[in-house]
Design a protein around this motif. Structure first.
Motif, PDB file in Angstrom:
ATOM      1  N   TYR A   1       0.949  -1.342   0.129  1.00 22.33           N
ATOM      2  CA  TYR A   1      -0.115   0.010   0.080  1.00 22.33           C
ATOM      3  C   TYR A   1       1.022   1.225  -0.009  1.00 22.33           C
ATOM      4  CZ  TYR A   1       1.134   0.300   5.152  1.00 22.33           C
ATOM      5  OH  TYR A   1       1.478   0.256   6.084  1.00 22.33           O
ATOM      6  N   VAL A   2       0.309   2.391  -0.303  1.00 24.41           N
ATOM      7  CA  VAL A   2       0.848   3.676  -0.518  1.00 24.41           C
ATOM      8  C   VAL A   2      -0.109   4.643   0.177  1.00 24.41           C
ATOM      9  CG1 VAL A   2       1.745   5.652  -1.901  1.00 24.41           C
ATOM     10  CG2 VAL A   2       2.107   2.970  -2.414  1.00 24.41           C
ATOM     11  N   ARG A   3       0.622   5.515   1.076  1.00 21.81           N
ATOM     12  CA  ARG A   3      -0.180   6.674   1.699  1.00 21.81           C
ATOM     13  C   ARG A   3       0.506   7.935   1.328  1.00 21.81           C
ATOM     14  NH1 ARG A   3      -1.582   4.573   8.018  1.00 21.81           N
ATOM     15  NH2 ARG A   3      -2.724   2.863   7.164  1.00 21.81           N
ATOM     16  N   PHE A   4      -0.505   9.047   0.769  1.00 16.61           N
ATOM     17  CA  PHE A   4       0.178  10.310   0.579  1.00 16.61           C
ATOM     18  C   PHE A   4      -1.082  11.406   0.753  1.00 16.61           C
ATOM     19  CE2 PHE A   4      -1.698   8.606  -3.475  1.00 16.61           C
ATOM     20  CZ  PHE A   4      -2.601   9.638  -3.857  1.00 16.61           C
ATOM     21  N   ALA A   5      -0.545  12.383   0.881  1.00 18.57           N
ATOM     22  CA  ALA A   5      -1.436  13.766   1.000  1.00 18.57           C
ATOM     23  C   ALA A   5      -1.420  14.504  -0.176  1.00 18.57           C
ATOM     24  CB  ALA A   5      -0.991  14.621   2.510  1.00 18.57           C
ATOM     25  N   ALA A   6      -2.668  14.674  -0.531  1.00 16.26           N
ATOM     26  CA  ALA A   6      -2.553  15.728  -1.646  1.00 16.26           C
ATOM     27  C   ALA A   6      -4.239  16.376  -1.698  1.00 16.26           C
ATOM     28  CB  ALA A   6      -2.542  15.118  -3.017  1.00 16.26           C
ATOM     29  N   ARG A   7      -4.126  17.865  -1.933  1.00 13.38           N
ATOM     30  CA  ARG A   7      -5.359  18.710  -1.849  1.00 13.38           C
ATOM     31  C   ARG A   7      -6.095  18.653  -2.891  1.00 13.38           C
ATOM     32  NH1 ARG A   7      -3.571  24.151   0.529  1.00 13.38           N
ATOM     33  NH2 ARG A   7      -5.912  24.696   0.222  1.00 13.38           N
ATOM     34  N   ASP A   8      -7.512  18.651  -2.772  1.00 16.04           N
ATOM     35  CA  ASP A   8      -8.381  18.759  -4.027  1.00 16.04           C
ATOM     36  C   ASP A   8      -8.008  17.527  -4.966  1.00 16.04           C
ATOM     37  OD1 ASP A   8      -9.357  21.062  -2.870  1.00 16.04           O
ATOM     38  OD2 ASP A   8      -7.854  22.432  -3.863  1.00 16.04           O
ATOM     39  N   VAL A   9      -7.983  16.456  -4.502  1.00 18.61           N
ATOM     40  CA  VAL A   9      -7.995  15.320  -5.691  1.00 18.61           C
ATOM     41  C   VAL A   9      -9.021  14.447  -5.379  1.00 18.61           C
ATOM     42  CG1 VAL A   9      -6.495  13.346  -6.254  1.00 18.61           C
ATOM     43  CG2 VAL A   9      -5.548  15.623  -5.614  1.00 18.61           C
TER      44      VAL A   9
ATOM     45  N   THR B   1      -5.686  13.024   2.868  1.00 18.08           N
ATOM     46  CA  THR B   1      -4.810  11.815   2.803  1.00 18.08           C
ATOM     47  C   THR B   1      -5.469  10.586   2.221  1.00 18.08           C
ATOM     48  OG1 THR B   1      -3.865  12.795   4.630  1.00 18.08           O
ATOM     49  CG2 THR B   1      -3.338  10.315   4.389  1.00 18.08           C
ATOM     50  N   TRP B   2      -4.639   9.912   1.333  1.00 20.00           N
ATOM     51  CA  TRP B   2      -5.316   8.888   0.398  1.00 20.00           C
ATOM     52  C   TRP B   2      -4.312   7.443   1.062  1.00 20.00           C
ATOM     53  CZ3 TRP B   2      -9.638   8.603  -2.223  1.00 20.00           C
ATOM     54  CH2 TRP B   2     -10.241  10.257  -2.789  1.00 20.00           C
TER      55      TRP B   2
ATOM     56  N   MET C   1       4.263  12.674   0.429  1.00 16.71           N
ATOM     57  CA  MET C   1       4.396  11.216   0.601  1.00 16.71           C
ATOM     58  C   MET C   1       4.440  10.940   2.311  1.00 16.71           C
ATOM     59  SD  MET C   1       4.251   8.293  -0.439  1.00 16.71           S
ATOM     60  CE  MET C   1       4.458   8.987  -2.231  1.00 16.71           C
ATOM     61  N   VAL C   2       3.551  10.002   2.532  1.00 19.94           N
ATOM     62  CA  VAL C   2       3.559   9.647   3.992  1.00 19.94           C
ATOM     63  C   VAL C   2       4.106   8.168   4.094  1.00 19.94           C
ATOM     64  CG1 VAL C   2       1.675   8.899   5.879  1.00 19.94           C
ATOM     65  CG2 VAL C   2       0.955  10.704   4.238  1.00 19.94           C
ATOM     66  N   VAL C   3       3.744   7.345   3.243  1.00 18.86           N
ATOM     67  CA  VAL C   3       4.644   6.085   3.711  1.00 18.86           C
ATOM     68  C   VAL C   3       4.393   5.143   2.130  1.00 18.86           C
ATOM     69  CG1 VAL C   3       2.427   4.751   4.371  1.00 18.86           C
ATOM     70  CG2 VAL C   3       5.060   3.775   4.873  1.00 18.86           C
ATOM     71  N   PHE C   4       5.405   4.280   1.920  1.00 17.61           N
ATOM     72  CA  PHE C   4       5.502   3.577   0.822  1.00 17.61           C
ATOM     73  C   PHE C   4       5.843   2.150   1.379  1.00 17.61           C
ATOM     74  CE2 PHE C   4       6.802   0.724  -2.636  1.00 17.61           C
ATOM     75  CZ  PHE C   4       5.988   1.116  -3.859  1.00 17.61           C
ATOM     76  N   ALA C   5       4.953   1.268   1.720  1.00 11.67           N
ATOM     77  CA  ALA C   5       5.052   0.100   2.581  1.00 11.67           C
ATOM     78  C   ALA C   5       5.754  -0.846   1.822  1.00 11.67           C
ATOM     79  CB  ALA C   5       3.483  -0.488   3.045  1.00 11.67           C
TER      80      ALA C   5
END
Length: 1503
Positions: free
Chosen positions: A87-95, A130-131, A182-186
Motif C-alpha cells: 500500500y501507499v499513503r500520501f497527502a494531496a489537496r483537491d484530488v 490523505t489517501w 508522501m506519508v509511506v510506501f510500505a
C-alpha cells in the motif's frame, strides 16, 4: 486495468497422471505431437491455458527408445503463483478518488516495471486530503526478483516515486500544485512462493540395464509487449514481447491477423501490411500504403489478440500497449522555390515540393513570415499562411488579390514618395519535417518590384546541376500569366497572355561575372529543345571540369520587353572526365598447352564518347614465375593484331607458361593523354596441368556492374577455344546456369540455350544446329595476314577486328571479336607465312534466359557455363545445388563469368497532390512524386498519368480515411490486348518521362487516381498512385471560358500542360451551347496542333492523338475531323522518334475519324480521307526510315475486327541477283514490279529481301483498312460506289524510291493484288452477286473498275489484276440483274497460266564403294482460269440511252460501258482534239435516271 476492491489469488492445483504401457517403445517427440490434444485448465477466477504437447519446447524434453520394454510414467504438475501486495499513503489537496487512483496506478506501473492492467488497486480517503491506496498483482518467478527489488528500494527512498506521482497528479483538474506529501510506501508482501515450477517428471524402466529420466517445466506466464521499434530503412515496426508469442487467430496470406489489433491501430499500419515473425518473441509488421504509425504514438494490441507460445500456461491476455520509438533518423533536405521579385499585383507561389527526406511518407511543412517583413504586410498575408498550415500544404500561395491588398496597405502607410524609396521584402520560412520528427528550416525572400507593367510568373524546377561530360543537360522553368482581376493598385493590366522566355548564357568559375550572352546567338552551343521553357544540350557539349550559368527571363509577347523582367539563374557544373573503362574478357583457367585469348574490345570511353579506335591499349603480366610471352618480345609488343601487347585483344599461344596463377592487366588510355590517365583492368588466369581448353564468358556488364531485376533479354556468350590438342568430346553438350557469385556458387537455375545466336559453321560448309557457333581460323605471330570469307557475308561487312557493322575503322586484325548485340562474324580463315598457330576453332554458346525473380537486390551473381556428358548434365540439373558439387566430379568443364550486382527497380515512392479537390477549367493541380529509392536515384525519370474512378468508389473520396485506402488495381503497360491495359482503363498520359519530379496540370471534370511511374537508368519501372483529385464541373461553360482557359495553358509554353487543358475542355464539351460547340472544338484542335510544335517526343504523338480523338467524339463535322487529322499529322512531323505504342494510338484515332467521316459527303469528306491517308503515310514513313534493306515491320490497331494495319518493308536487291547492277534511282517501273509483287500477293505479311548494306532500297507501305471503307461517304451514284459497303476492307499501297513515289502507271505487265471480300449478304430482289474489284479514283471520288480483272476467288480472298498502278483497292460484290425469262446462253472462256520449276535431287549410295547421283527435274504446271459469261433473254431495269443528257459543248459522243442496268456508266471525252484523257461521266441511278458524276473542267461549259 485497476479495479477497486478486487483481489486475485492464484491457486495451486496438483494433478496426478499415471500411464502404463506394455511392450511398447516410447515414440519420438514428433510422433507424439501429432495426436496430443490441447488441454485447457480453468483456474478461477481467471482462465488459465496450457499449450498442447505439440507446442512444447523440444529443447526441454528427452526421450529414450528401446526395442522392447515395460514403461511406467508418473507426471506431477504444480502450478506456481506468487501474489505481491502492498500500500501507499500520501497527502494531496483537491484530488478526487478517480484522480488519486489513476495517478497512483501510473506511478506504480513505472516504478515496479509492470503493466498498469496487471495492477489491482483500491483507494480510500482516511483523513482530510490523505489517501490510502492498496495494490496487488500476480507475477511469475522470472519477474518476481526484479519487482521486489524495485518495491523495496522505493520503500527505502520514496523521492523518485513521489516525483512520478506529482507528474501524474498534475493532470487532475483541481489538484493544488505543491500540496503533495508522501506519508509511506510500505514494504511489499509476498505470498505462496513455491520452489517447483509445473514440473513434469517421467521415469522409464526398461529391460535394458539403464534408466532414463526426463523433466519438462511448464510455467505460468504473463505476456508483455516490451517495445515497438521502427528501424532503418523505416519500412516496418518490430514488436518485441517478453517471451514467445503468437496470434490467437489464423493469419492470412500476408502473414497478419487483423483481429490482433484494434481497428485504429490496424489502420495505422497502412493498406495491406505484411507480417513476419523474426523470431518467436519478435513480430515485424511491414507498413502498407498510406501508413500513419509514427514514433511517440501508442501501439495497442486487441484484447486476446495474442497469446504466449511454448511450454507455458497463461491467463487471457488483455490489450497490450507500448510507445513506438524510432532508432536512427533521416535528416530532411528542404528545397524552396519562389520568385525572387514580384509585382504589386502578382500571384506569389512558394513551394517546398522539391524537399526530400520524407522517408516513404509525405513531408509536412509549416509556414512562417519573418522579419524583415513589415508588420502590416505580415498581418495582411497571415490568413493565407494559416490556411496553408491548416491543410498541411507544401505550397504557400498568395493570390493576386491578397498580395496586392497587402502591398496597398503598406503603400497607404508609407505614402507614395516613401513607398517608391523604401525596399519591401517578404521573408518566408518553411519548416519541413518528416514523420520521424526530423525538421529543417529553409527561408526565401521575395522582393517587391515597383514597376508598373504586369509580368508573368516564373518558377524554376531545379537551379543546380552537376553532371559528367557524357551526360545530357536540361534546365526548365514553369510560367503562367498573372490574373489581375480584383487587384488593388495601379499596375497596368496585361492584355496579352502569351509568355515568351529568353535564355542567356555565360561561363563561370573565373572569379568575376562575365556579361550575359543570348543563347540563340551562340554558334558553339546548340539548344536541342523545341519547348521555349526548356533548354537541352547533348552529351559532351561542355568541356570537363568547367562551370556555366544560364538565365531565363520571362515577359509577355509585346514589341518592347520591359527593362526588368522576372528571371531565374541556373548553375551548371561539369565534372572532370573519367578515365576510359577498361574491361577484360578471358578464361579463368586453361591447360598448360592450350592457347587462349584475352579480349578488351568491350572497353569504352563513356566520359568523352570517343570511338574505340581512339584508344590505346597496353598489356602486362604479373606472376611469381616467368611470364615471357612472344607477345612481349621486342619485335611483337607493338603489334595490334593480337600477336603483340598493344591491341584490343592479346592471343597467348599454349605451352609458353608454366603451371601457376597469372594476373594479366590492360591499361586503356586516350591517344591525347598520358598513361597516368588510363583506365585499368585485370584478370586472373590459372594455368593447370592437363588439356582444358580456354572458356571465356562474354557478358554485357563490367565486373560488378549493375543488372536490373526486370531485365528481360540478357545476352551472354561462352566462347570455347579448342584444337587438336586441347579439345573436349564431341558428344558433350553445354548448359548455362545462374549462380550466386560467392563460393560455393549456389545454383539458382539452369538456363536455356538461345537457338538464334547458336549456329555451327566451318570454313568449307555451313550447317545449322541449336547449340553452337564454330569458327575455324589460324593465326601466326607476324604482322601480315590474308583473309578468306565464305558466301554468307561480304568482307566489307566486318571491320579488321571482326566486328559486324561497327562504325570505327582500324588496320588491326585478330581471330574473333564478339559483338554483344548478338551478331557474330561469319566464317573466317586468316593465314600467314609461319607455322606457329593459335586454336583451330572457337565454339560459341549463347543464352538469353534470365530469371530476375530468383535474385535478391544487392547480391552478386554470375553466369556459369557447363560442358559435359548429356546424361551427367541432366542428372546435375536434378540434383546439384552448388557448382562445387559438379567441380568435384571432374567430369565437366566449368567457367564462371564476372559478377553482376542485382539492381532492384525503383521502390517506395510517393505521389503528392495539391489540392485534392477543385473545379475543372479553373483549378491548377500540382502533382509531384518523392522518396523513391534506387541505386542511382539521381538518374531516375518520372511520368504522370490519370485514371478515372469507377462510380462505386466516388462516394469514398469525401472521407480522407477511406480515400487513402482506395486501390487503383493492376495496370498493364505493354500488352495493348490486355483488359487492364492502361489506355483500356481510361488512362491519360499527363506528362512523359522527365527528370522533373512535379508538374502542374489542368484536369477535366471527374474523380481520378493520379499515378507516377518511375524509371531508373536500367529501364526498370515502378509505380505509385494516389486517390484524387475530385474535380467538379463549373455551373456554366462556354466558348469564351474555354478560350480563356486555353490562354492560361498557352502561357506555360509546356506541350503536356497545353494538351491536358484540351483534355479538360473535352470533358466539359457537353456544357457548351450547341451553337458554340463546333467553333470551340476547332479552336481547341488548332491549339492542340500548336502544342505539338513544342515537343518532339513519341509521347507527344500519343498524347496528341489521344486528345484529338476524345475531342471529336460526338461530332461528325468534316471541318472538325480534318482539323483533328491535321493535329495528329503535325505531331508526326515534329516527332524525332515514334515508338510502337504511339503508332497504336495514332491508328486508333484515325480509325475514329474515318468512322465519323462516313456521315459526311462530297469534297469535305474527301478532304478528311485525304488527310487521313497522309497521316498514315507519315506514320509509316517514320518507321521506314529506321529499317534496313530486307527488314519489315507491322503496325496494327484492331478492335473487334475493325482497324488499321500498316505493313512496312524496305525492298532491296541481294547482291548478285538479276537486275542488281541496273537498280538505280532511275530504274523503270516495269523493272521494279518483281520487288513489290510478292508482298501484294500476300494477305498475311510483307515480303522484303535485300542486302543490309545495299545502297538503294524501295520503301513499301501496304495499308489494310480492315472492315473499314475509308470512302464510305462516297456518292452511291458515282462509279461502283453503291456496291462497296461500309465494312469493306480497303488495301492501299505506296512505293517510294529515292524519295519519289512510284505510281506504276506505265507498266507493260500488270500487278496481281490479293484483296478480301466483305461477308456475303443477300442480293437485292432481282439481282445476284458477282465478285469484283475496284480502285479509288480521287478525281471523280469514286471506285472504278476500268483496267482491273478478277483472276481468282477462294473463299473471301479475291485475286485482282491491275494495270492502274499504286493506290487504294477494294473487293466487293457487284449486282447483276436476273433475267426476265428462263432462256440463257453461256460462254466459257479459259485462260491458261503456266509456271515452270527446276528441282535438283541428290542421292548417295553407300556400299563397298560410294557413289553420288544428281538429277534435275523440270516441272511444268498449267492452271486454267475459267470465266463464265452469261447472257439473258430478258431486259433488266436500266436507264434509256436515248435519254442521255446533252453533251458538253465541243465534247465527243457518250460511250457506255457495262451491262444495261443500275450503275451503268457512260463517258464522253471533253476535248476530242486533246491528248489528255479528260472525260465527263453520267451514271444510271437507282431511280432509272441518268445522273452526272463527273463534269468537264473549265473552260468547257458544264451542262
Amino acid at each position: 486495468m485497476c479495479h477497486e476492491g478486487v483481489m486475485v489469488r492464484w491457486l495451486f492445483v496438483v494433478i496426478l497422471l499415471q500411464t502404463a504401457a506394455s511392450d511398447v517403445a516410447l515414440r519420438p517427440m514428433q510422433d507424439a505431437k501429432m495426436s496430443a490434444p490441447r488441454d485447457t485448465m480453468h483456474l478461477p477466477p481467471t482462465e488459465v491455458r496450457r499449450m498442447s504437447e505439440a507446442e512444447e519446447d523440444a529443447n526441454s524434453s528427452n526421450y529414450s527408445l528401446t526395442s522392447s520394454s515395460t514403461a511406467t510414467t508418473t507426471t506431477s504438475l504444480f502450478y506456481l503463483a506468487a501474489e505481491v501486495s502492498g500500500y501507499v499513503r500520501f497527502a494531496a489537496r483537491d484530488v478526487n478518488r478517480e484522480g488519486a487512483l489513476a495517478a497512483c496506478e501510473a506511478a506504480l506501473s513505472e516504478t515496479l516495471g509492470i503493466a498498469a492492467w496487471q495492477l489491482n488497486t483500491t483507494a480510500e480517503l482516511i483523513e482530510d486530503a490523505t489517501w490510502h491506496v492498496s495494490y496487488s498483482f500476480v507475477v511469475d518467478g522470472d519477474a518476481l526478483v526484479g519487482m521486489l527489488q524495485a518495491a523495496r528500494a522505493t520503500a527505502a527512498d520514496t523521492s523518485e516515486f513521489t516525483e512520478r506521482l506529482r507528474q501524474m497528479l498534475v493532470h487532475s483538474e483541481s489538484f493544488v500544485a505543491g500540496s503533495l506529501q508522501m506519508v509511506v510506501f510500505a514494504d511489499p508482501h509476498v505470498e505462496e512462493v513455491d520452489v517447483f515450477v509445473l514440473n513434469s517428471t517421467s521415469t522409464t524402466k526398461t529391460s535394458v540395464t539403464h534408466t532414463s529420466t526426463t523433466t519438462t517445466q511448464t510455467r505460468l506466464v504473463n505476456l508483455v509487449l516490451e517495445s515497438a521499434v521502427i528501424q532503418d530503412p523505416f519500412l516496418s515496426v518490430k514488436m518485441h514481447f517478453n517471451r514467445q508469442a503468437r496470434f490467437v487467430g489464423q493469419s492470412d496470406a500476408s502473414g497478419c491477423y487483423a483481429g490482433g489489433f484494434p481497428i485504429k491501430t490496424w489502420q495505422s499500419f497502412g493498406h495491406s501490411p505484411r507480417c513476419h515473425w523474426v523470431d518467436p518473441e519478435t513480430l515485424e509488421i511491414f507498413f502498407g500504403r498510406a501508413a500513419t504509425l509514427a514514433p511517440g504514438e501508442m501501439l495497442y494490441t486487441a484484447l486476446g489478440g495474442f497469446e504466449p507460445s511454448g511450454n507455458v500456461v497463461w491467463s487471457t491476455v488483455p490489450s497490450l500497449s507500448t510507445q513506438v520509438v524510432a532508432e536512427g533518423a533521416v535528416e530532411v533536405s528542404p528545397a524552396l522555390f519562389y520568385p525572387r521579385t514580384a509585382l504589386s499585383c502578382s500571384r506569389v507561389t512558394i513551394s517546398a515540393e522539391g524537399s526530400v527526406g520524407g522517408v516513404h511518407r509525405p513531408l509536412e511543412v509549416t509556414w512562417f513570415i519573418n522579419p524583415p517583413t513589415f508588420d502590416a504586410v505580415r498581418e495582411a498575408l497571415q490568413g493565407a499562411v494559416d490556411a496553408a498550415n491548416a491543410e498541411r500544404s507544401r505550397v504557400l500561395q498568395f493570390s493576386p488579390i491578397v498580395w496586392s491588398n497587402a502591398i496597398q496597405i503598406l503603400r497607404v502607410i508609407f505614402g507614395e514618395i516613401s513607398y517608391f524609396k523604401i525596399p519591401v521584402h517578404v521573408n518566408i520560412t518553411a519548416q519541413v519535417s518528416n514523420w520521424l520528427h526530423a525538421a529543417t528550416n529553409i527561408s526565401g525572400t521575395v522582393t517587391l518590384s515597383k514597376q508598373q507593367e504586369s509580368m508573368p510568373e516564373l518558377l524554376p524546377l531545379a537551379t543546380e546541376l552537376q553532371v559528367s561530360p557524357h551526360e545530357e543537360v536540361n534546365f526548365e522553368v514553369t510560367t503562367r500569366p498573372t490574373n489581375m482581376t480584383g487587384c488593388v493598385g495601379t499596375v497596368a493590366a496585361n492584355v496579352e497572355t502569351d509568355v515568351q522566355i529568353e535564355w542567356e548564357y555565360r561561363p563561370s568559375g573565373f572569379g568575376v561575372n562575365l556579361p550575359w550572352l543570348k543563347l540563340s546567338g551562340l554558334r558553339n552551343l546548340t539548344d536541342n529543345s523545341k519547348a521555349p521553357n526548356m533548354i537541352s544540350f547533348a552529351s559532351n557539349s561542355f568541356a570537363p571540369n568547367t562551370h556555366h550559368q544560364f538565365r531565363a527571363l520571362a515577359s509577355y509577347k509585346i514589341d518592347v520587353p520591359p527593362v526588368q523582367r522576372p528571371n531565374v539563374t541556373f548553375n551548371l557544373t561539369i565534372r572532370p572526365s573519367e578515365s576510359p573503362a577498361a574491361i577484360i574478357a578471358g578464361p579463368s583457367e586453361v591447360g598448360v598447352n592450350c592457347s587462349f585469348t584475352l579480349n578488351a574490345s568491350q572497353s569504352m570511353d563513356v566520359s568523352m564518347n570517343n570511338p574505340l579506335s581512339d584508344l590505346i591499349f597496353l598489356w602486362t603480366c604479373d606472376a611469381s614465375m616467368a611470364c615471357d610471352l612472344f607477345n612481349f618480345a621486342a619485335e611483337n609488343q607493338h603489334s595490334t593484331d593480337g600477336t603483340g601487347a598493344s591491341g584490343k585483344v592479346m592471343h597467348v599461344m599454349g605451352g609458353q607458361l608454366e603451371e601457376g596463377d597469372y594476373v594479366f592487366r590492360v591499361a586503356v588510355r586516350r591517344r591525347t593523354e598520358p598513361i597516368a590517365s588510363a583506365g585499368n583492368a585485370s584478370i586472373n588466369v590459372r594455368v593447370t596441368a592437363g588439356l582444358q581448353p580456354a572458356i571465356t564468358l562474354l557478358v554485357p556488364w563490367a565486373a560488378g556492374g549493375r543488372v536490373s531485376l526486370q531485365a528481360s533479354d540478357l545476352l551472354v556468350h561462352a566462347v570455347v577455344e579448342h584444337h587438336h590438342v586441347c579439345t573436349w568430346p564431341e558428344e558433350w553438350i553445354a548448359r548455362f546456369a545462374l549462380v550466386e557469385h560467392s563460393l560455393p556458387h549456389k545454383i539458382l537455375t539452369f538456363l536455356q540455350l538461345d537457338t538464334e545466336s547458336t549456329t555451327t559453321t566451318s570454313s568449307t560448309s555451313t550447317t545449322s544446329t541449336s547449340s553452337t557457333t564454330s569458327t575455324t581460323s589460324t593465326l601466326t605471330f607476324t604482322s601480315t595476314s590474308t583473309t578468306t570469307w565464305d558466301d554468307s557475308y561480304n568482307q566489307s561487312d566486318f571491320d579488321d577486328d571482326g566486328w559486324l557493322n561497327k562504325s570505327y575503322e582500324s588496320n588491326e586484325t585478330d581471330i574473333m571479336d564478339f559483338n554483344m548485340t548478338g551478331h557474330f562474324p561469319g566464317m573466317r580463315t586468316q593465314t600467314t607465312t609461319t607455322t606457329t598457330t593459335l586454336p583451330d576453332s572457337e565454339v560459341i554458346f549463347a543464352t538469353r534466359d534470365f530469371h530476375g525473380n530468383l535474385l535478391l537486390a544487392g547480391v552478386m551473381y554470375s553466369y556459369a557455363i557447363l560442358l559435359g556428358d548429356a546424361a551427367e548434365l541432366l542428372a546435375w540439373e536434378d540434383n546439384a545445388t552448388h557448382l562445387g558439387d559438379i567441380l568435384a566430379s571432374s567430369l565437366a568443364l566449368v567457367a564462371v563469368s564476372e559478377p553482376f550486382h542485382a539492381d532492384a527497380p525503383p521502390a517506395h515512392g510517393l505521389v503528392l497532390l495539391e489540392p485534392v479537390m477543385g473545379e475543372a477549367a479553373s483549378t491548377i493541380f500540382t502533382i509531384s512524386t518523392t522518396d523513391w529509392q534506387d541505386e542511382r536515384e539521381s538518374a531516375m525519370q518520372y511520368a504522370f498519368y490519370s485514371f478515372p474512378v469507377s462510380g462505386s468508389l466516388t462516394s469514398d473520396f469525401e472521407d480522407p480515411i477511406k480515400r487513402r485506402g482506395l486501390e487503383l488495381g493492376y495496370v498493364e503497360w505493354d500488352d495493348s490486348s490486355h483488359p487492364q491495359f492502361w489506355r483500356a482503363r481510361g488512362g491519360v498520359e499527363l506528362r512523359t518521362f522527365s527528370s522533373a519530379k512535379s508538374m502542374e496540370v489542368m484536369l477535366g471534370a471527374g474523380v481520378f487516381f493520379v499515378l507516377a511511374r518511375a524509371r531508373d537508368d536500367l529501364q526498370a519501372y515502378a509505380e505509385s498512385f494516389l486517390a484524387g483529385p475530385m474535380v467538379s464541373a463549373p455551373d456554366s461553360f462556354d466558348k469564351d471560358a474555354a478560350m480563356a482557359f486555353l490562354d492560361v495553358a498557352r502561357s506555360s509554353n509546356e506541350a503536356s500542360r497545353m494538351i491536358n487543358a484540351v483534355e479538360a475542355i473535352a470533358s466539359l464539351a457537353e456544357l457548351v451551347p450547341s451553337s458554340e460547340k463546333t467553333a470551340m472544338v476547332l479552336e481547341a484542335l488548332a491549339f492542340l496542333e500548336g502544342a505539338t510544335r513544342l515537343d518532339s517526343t513519341a509521347s507527344m504523338v500519343r498524347m496528341c492523338a489521344g486528345s484529338a480523338a476524345r475531342l471529336i467524339r460526338g461530332t461528325a463535322d468534316a471541318a472538325v475531323l480534318r482539323s483533328a487529322t491535321l493535329a495528329i499529322a503535325s505531331s508526326l512531323d515534329n516527332a524525332l522518334t515514334i515508338d510502337v505504342p504511339a503508332s497504336r494510338v495514332v491508328l486508333e484515332s484515325i480509325l475514329e475519324i474515318t468512322t465519323a467521316n462516313a456521315q459526311n459527303q462530297g469534297g469535305a469528306a474527301a478532304a478528311v480521307s485525304s488527310e487521313v491517308q497522309t497521316a498514315g503515310l507519315k506514320l509509316g514513313g517514320s518507321f521506314l526510315a529506321a529499317l534496313l534493306p530486307g527488314e519489315t515491320q507491322t503496325l496494327t490497331w484492331l478492335d473487334a475486327g475493325r482497324g488499321t494495319e500498316l505493313r512496312l518493308g524496305k525492298l532491296g536487291l541481294v547482291a548478285g541477283r538479276r537486275l542488281a547492277a541496273a537498280f538505280t534511282c532511275e530504274s523503270q517501273e516495269t523493272d521494279l514490279v518483281h520487288l513489290v509483287q510478292p508482298s501484294l500477293l500476300s494477305l498475311d505479311e510483307t515480303t522484303a529481301t535485300g542486302d543490309p548494306d545495299s545502297a538503294l532500297a524501295m520503301d513499301l507501305q501496304d495499308t489494310w483498312w480492315h472492315s473499314t471503307n475509308l470512302y464510305a461517304w462516297a456518292d452511291p451514284n458515282a462509279g461502283v460506289n453503291s456496291f462497296v459497303p461500309q465494312d469493306a476492307s480497303v488495301r492501299s499501297f505506296q512505293v517510294t524510291l529515292c524519295g519519289t513515289v512510284v505510281t506504276f502507271s506505265s507498266m507493260l505487265e500488270p500487278l496481281n493484288i490479293s484483296l478480301v471480300l466483305p461477308p456475303l449478304g443477300t442480293p437485292p430482289l432481282g439481282y445476284f452477286f458477282v465478285p469484283a474489284c475496284a480502285k479509288w479514283d480521287e478525281g471523280s471520288n469514286s471506285w472504278r473498275s476500268e483496267g482491273l480483272t478478277v483472276m481468282h476467288q477462294s473463299g473471301l480472298t479475291l485475286l485482282c489484276q491491275s494495270l492502274a498502278g499504286a493506290g487504294s483497292y477494294v473487293a466487293f460484290y457487284a449486282h447483276e440483274a436476273l433475267p426476265t425469262t428462263t432462256t440463257t446462253s453461256s460462254t466459257l472462256t479459259l485462260t491458261s497460266l503456266t509456271t515452270t520449276s527446276l528441282t535438283q535431287t541428290t542421292s548417295t549410295a553407300t556400299g563397298p564403294s560410294t557413289s553420288t547421283a544428281t538429277t534435275f527435274t523440270v516441272t511444268t504446271t498449267t492452271v486454267l482460269w475459267g470465266m463464265m459469261t452469261t447472257s439473258h433473254d430478258g431486259v433488266a431495269p436500266h436507264c434509256s440511252q436515248t435519254l442521255l443528257p446533252d453533251l458538253p459543248p465541243g465534247a465527243a459522243a457518250f460511250s457506255c460501258y457495262g451491262p444495261r442496268r443500275v450503275g451503268q456508266e457512260c463517258r464522253a471525252k471533253c476535248d476530242p482534239m486533246s491528248t489528255l484523257s479528260i472525260e465527263a461521266a453520267v451514271t444510271c441511278g437507282s431511280d432509272l435516271n441518268w445522273a452526272v458524276s463527273v463534269l468537264c473542267p473549265a473552260p468547257t461549259e458544264s451542262w
